[in-house]
Write a protein that holds these residues in place. Structure first.
Motif, PDB file in Angstrom:
ATOM      1  N   PHE A 298     -41.491 118.965  50.699  1.00 41.79           N
ATOM      2  CA  PHE A 298     -40.400 118.838  51.587  1.00 41.79           C
ATOM      3  C   PHE A 298     -39.346 119.785  51.163  1.00 41.79           C
ATOM      4  CE2 PHE A 298     -42.655 115.309  53.436  1.00 41.79           C
ATOM      5  CZ  PHE A 298     -42.692 115.538  54.856  1.00 41.79           C
ATOM      6  N   ASP A 299     -39.033 119.507  49.624  1.00 38.63           N
ATOM      7  CA  ASP A 299     -38.077 120.368  49.043  1.00 38.63           C
ATOM      8  C   ASP A 299     -38.124 121.891  49.303  1.00 38.63           C
ATOM      9  OD1 ASP A 299     -36.618 117.998  48.114  1.00 38.63           O
ATOM     10  OD2 ASP A 299     -37.765 118.117  46.123  1.00 38.63           O
ATOM     11  N   SER A 300     -39.161 122.411  49.078  1.00 42.55           N
ATOM     12  CA  SER A 300     -39.500 123.672  49.099  1.00 42.55           C
ATOM     13  C   SER A 300     -39.431 124.178  50.728  1.00 42.55           C
ATOM     14  CB  SER A 300     -41.096 124.147  48.760  1.00 42.55           C
ATOM     15  OG  SER A 300     -41.324 125.393  48.769  1.00 42.55           O
ATOM     16  N   THR A 301     -40.236 123.338  51.383  1.00 41.67           N
ATOM     17  CA  THR A 301     -40.331 123.518  53.169  1.00 41.67           C
ATOM     18  C   THR A 301     -38.875 123.724  53.638  1.00 41.67           C
ATOM     19  OG1 THR A 301     -42.484 122.600  53.198  1.00 41.67           O
ATOM     20  CG2 THR A 301     -41.136 122.928  55.103  1.00 41.67           C
ATOM     21  N   LEU A 302     -38.162 122.722  53.350  1.00 47.37           N
ATOM     22  CA  LEU A 302     -36.653 122.947  53.786  1.00 47.37           C
ATOM     23  C   LEU A 302     -35.910 123.933  53.570  1.00 47.37           C
ATOM     24  CD1 LEU A 302     -35.914 118.942  54.227  1.00 47.37           C
ATOM     25  CD2 LEU A 302     -36.869 120.384  55.965  1.00 47.37           C
ATOM     26  N   PHE A 303     -35.902 124.144  52.111  1.00 50.17           N
ATOM     27  CA  PHE A 303     -35.429 125.311  51.549  1.00 50.17           C
ATOM     28  C   PHE A 303     -35.733 126.543  52.355  1.00 50.17           C
ATOM     29  CE2 PHE A 303     -35.254 128.736  48.504  1.00 50.17           C
ATOM     30  CZ  PHE A 303     -33.727 129.015  48.247  1.00 50.17           C
ATOM     31  N   GLN A 304     -36.935 126.584  52.482  1.00 50.75           N
ATOM     32  CA  GLN A 304     -37.397 128.090  53.133  1.00 50.75           C
ATOM     33  C   GLN A 304     -37.007 128.062  54.861  1.00 50.75           C
ATOM     34  OE1 GLN A 304     -38.232 130.210  51.521  1.00 50.75           O
ATOM     35  NE2 GLN A 304     -39.040 129.284  49.514  1.00 50.75           N
ATOM     36  N   GLN A 305     -36.862 126.897  55.542  1.00 50.26           N
ATOM     37  CA  GLN A 305     -36.380 126.689  56.547  1.00 50.26           C
ATOM     38  C   GLN A 305     -34.877 127.339  56.939  1.00 50.26           C
ATOM     39  OE1 GLN A 305     -39.031 123.121  58.167  1.00 50.26           O
ATOM     40  NE2 GLN A 305     -36.895 123.150  59.037  1.00 50.26           N
ATOM     41  N   THR A 306     -34.136 126.965  55.832  1.00 50.40           N
ATOM     42  CA  THR A 306     -32.621 127.135  55.998  1.00 50.40           C
ATOM     43  C   THR A 306     -32.352 128.459  55.284  1.00 50.40           C
ATOM     44  OG1 THR A 306     -32.448 125.827  54.036  1.00 50.40           O
ATOM     45  CG2 THR A 306     -32.129 124.714  55.867  1.00 50.40           C
ATOM     46  N   THR A 307     -33.323 129.184  54.499  1.00 51.95           N
ATOM     47  CA  THR A 307     -32.709 130.505  54.081  1.00 51.95           C
ATOM     48  C   THR A 307     -33.849 131.544  54.643  1.00 51.95           C
ATOM     49  OG1 THR A 307     -34.093 129.729  51.976  1.00 51.95           O
ATOM     50  CG2 THR A 307     -31.915 129.380  52.145  1.00 51.95           C
ATOM     51  N   PRO A 308     -34.018 131.779  55.740  1.00 47.95           N
ATOM     52  CA  PRO A 308     -34.906 132.680  56.206  1.00 47.95           C
ATOM     53  C   PRO A 308     -34.660 134.206  55.822  1.00 47.95           C
ATOM     54  CG  PRO A 308     -33.648 132.323  58.081  1.00 47.95           C
ATOM     55  CD  PRO A 308     -33.128 131.111  56.990  1.00 47.95           C
ATOM     56  N   PRO A 309     -35.674 134.875  55.345  1.00 49.29           N
ATOM     57  CA  PRO A 309     -35.216 136.261  54.943  1.00 49.29           C
ATOM     58  C   PRO A 309     -35.212 137.306  56.244  1.00 49.29           C
ATOM     59  CG  PRO A 309     -37.591 135.674  54.791  1.00 49.29           C
ATOM     60  CD  PRO A 309     -37.045 134.624  55.163  1.00 49.29           C
ATOM     61  N   LYS A 310     -34.981 138.447  55.953  1.00 48.51           N
ATOM     62  CA  LYS A 310     -34.772 139.617  56.842  1.00 48.51           C
ATOM     63  C   LYS A 310     -35.981 140.263  56.687  1.00 48.51           C
ATOM     64  CE  LYS A 310     -29.660 139.794  57.167  1.00 48.51           C
ATOM     65  NZ  LYS A 310     -28.602 140.818  57.382  1.00 48.51           N
ATOM     66  N   LEU A 311     -36.797 140.307  57.880  1.00 50.06           N
ATOM     67  CA  LEU A 311     -38.163 141.156  57.851  1.00 50.06           C
ATOM     68  C   LEU A 311     -38.197 142.293  58.681  1.00 50.06           C
ATOM     69  CD1 LEU A 311     -40.474 138.036  57.718  1.00 50.06           C
ATOM     70  CD2 LEU A 311     -39.803 139.193  55.806  1.00 50.06           C
ATOM     71  N   PRO A 312     -39.048 143.383  58.546  1.00 50.22           N
ATOM     72  CA  PRO A 312     -39.075 144.333  59.589  1.00 50.22           C
ATOM     73  C   PRO A 312     -39.867 143.955  60.782  1.00 50.22           C
ATOM     74  CG  PRO A 312     -40.095 144.676  57.279  1.00 50.22           C
ATOM     75  CD  PRO A 312     -39.858 143.395  57.425  1.00 50.22           C
ATOM     76  N   LYS A 313     -39.000 144.554  61.834  1.00 48.43           N
ATOM     77  CA  LYS A 313     -39.437 144.440  63.110  1.00 48.43           C
ATOM     78  C   LYS A 313     -40.815 144.449  63.412  1.00 48.43           C
ATOM     79  CE  LYS A 313     -34.925 145.018  65.378  1.00 48.43           C
ATOM     80  NZ  LYS A 313     -34.052 145.652  66.514  1.00 48.43           N
ATOM     81  N   SER A 314     -41.381 145.520  62.883  1.00 51.18           N
ATOM     82  CA  SER A 314     -42.853 145.799  63.005  1.00 51.18           C
ATOM     83  C   SER A 314     -43.655 144.766  62.330  1.00 51.18           C
ATOM     84  CB  SER A 314     -43.506 147.197  62.200  1.00 51.18           C
ATOM     85  OG  SER A 314     -42.714 147.051  60.674  1.00 51.18           O
ATOM     86  N   ASP A 315     -43.345 143.910  61.473  1.00 47.72           N
ATOM     87  CA  ASP A 315     -44.227 142.762  60.941  1.00 47.72           C
ATOM     88  C   ASP A 315     -43.985 141.643  61.999  1.00 47.72           C
ATOM     89  OD1 ASP A 315     -44.901 144.158  58.884  1.00 47.72           O
ATOM     90  OD2 ASP A 315     -44.066 143.095  57.450  1.00 47.72           O
ATOM     91  N   LEU A 316     -42.875 141.526  62.759  1.00 53.80           N
ATOM     92  CA  LEU A 316     -42.696 140.310  63.435  1.00 53.80           C
ATOM     93  C   LEU A 316     -43.085 140.428  64.996  1.00 53.80           C
ATOM     94  CD1 LEU A 316     -39.061 139.755  62.331  1.00 53.80           C
ATOM     95  CD2 LEU A 316     -41.354 138.846  61.436  1.00 53.80           C
ATOM     96  N   THR A 317     -43.319 141.512  65.755  1.00 55.63           N
ATOM     97  CA  THR A 317     -43.499 141.694  66.832  1.00 55.63           C
ATOM     98  C   THR A 317     -45.083 142.069  67.382  1.00 55.63           C
ATOM     99  OG1 THR A 317     -41.399 142.919  66.810  1.00 55.63           O
ATOM    100  CG2 THR A 317     -42.838 143.237  68.926  1.00 55.63           C
TER     101      THR A 317
END
Length: 249
Positions: A194-213
């Motif tokens: 939970f510590d790692s999971t919640l940390f990652q949920q609240t600090t999302p990185p910026k990623l290239p649109k090509s990876d996300l679409t």
């Protein structure tokens, strides 16, 4: 033993995309990156209420989520080491098959084009899980799916509370129940850090649109259907009220 944050950050590295837990946490990877920052901009007036950019993107996100989580559920049934992971896999298949049916019903009604494959990031994750085995598979499976469902949970709530389109509202109701169920079964595996999971949920990185679409389907390509399992308990939403009644404002 709970995994350290650094350990979790290396669990998902593999393949050409060099996946990391932090990268996979980003909510936009669950579907389509918005075409503008005005998610409340009305793009169509329908008999079920105005359709905004945010509404449209939500329908695509739900579809894209199923396109990678459904096959991950199938992989989990083959590779899962514990009964709880096998149960969670069944829930993924059952829930996303029903959600996908609803998406495919309302998309043509709202003139929304649905993808037939998930985003490159999502497809890379499926590839990553295919390469893992044993206890490590269970740990990776439980943590990444708890993370991604936790990330989208607030988005579902926001759409449900703000949309003026009754079809999108009906989908959001179903998605809310499904995502909460999937969060719960992942937590019941006892493998979630939970510590790692919640940390990652609240600090999302910026990623290239090509990876996300997810890519648009080629013209004339048959629509991919996520088939409900023989033991399905989840059902598509009943659109009767939204279709036959007046849109709720």
């Amino acid at each position: 033993m709970p995994l350290s944050r650094n350990t979790m950050g290396t669990l998902f590295v593999g393949g050409a995309l060099s996946l990391t837990l932090a990268a996979l946490a980003y909510p936009s990877m669950l579907g389509l990156d918005t075409v503008s920052t005005s998610t409340d901009r009305v793009i169509a007036n329908t008999q079920w209420g105005p359709l905004t950019e945010g509404d449209r993107d939500f329908v695509v996100k739900v579809r894209a989520a199923g396109l990678w989580e459904y096959p991950v559920g199938q992989i989990g049934l083959q590779k899962g080491q514990s009964k709880s992971v096998l149960t969670a896999s069944e829930h993924l298949i059952d829930g996303h098959a029903a959600l996908d049916t609803t998406c495919r019903k309302i998309a043509p009604m709202l003139n929304i084009t649905l993808p037939n494959v998930a985003s490159p990031q999502q497809e890379g994750f499926v590839t990553q899980l295919k390469a893992e085995s044993g206890k490590q598979f269970d740990v990776t499976f439980a943590n990444i799916l708890r993370l991604t469902h936790g990330s989208i949970f607030n988005t579902v709530a926001k759409v449900r509370s703000t949309t003026k389109n009754s079809l999108v509202r009906a989908l959001a109701d179903q998605a809310n129940d499904t995502v909460l169920d999937h969060i719960t079964v992942m937590e019941k595996t006892g493998l979630v850090d939970f510590d790692s999971t919640l940390f990652q949920q609240t600090t999302p990185p910026k990623l290239p649109k090509s990876d996300l679409t997810p890519p648009a389907p080629p013209a004339g390509q048959p629509q991919v259907v996520l088939t409900p399992p023989p033991t399905a308990t989840a059902t598509p939403v009943d659109l009767g009220d939204a279709v036959n009644g007046q849109p709720q404002q």
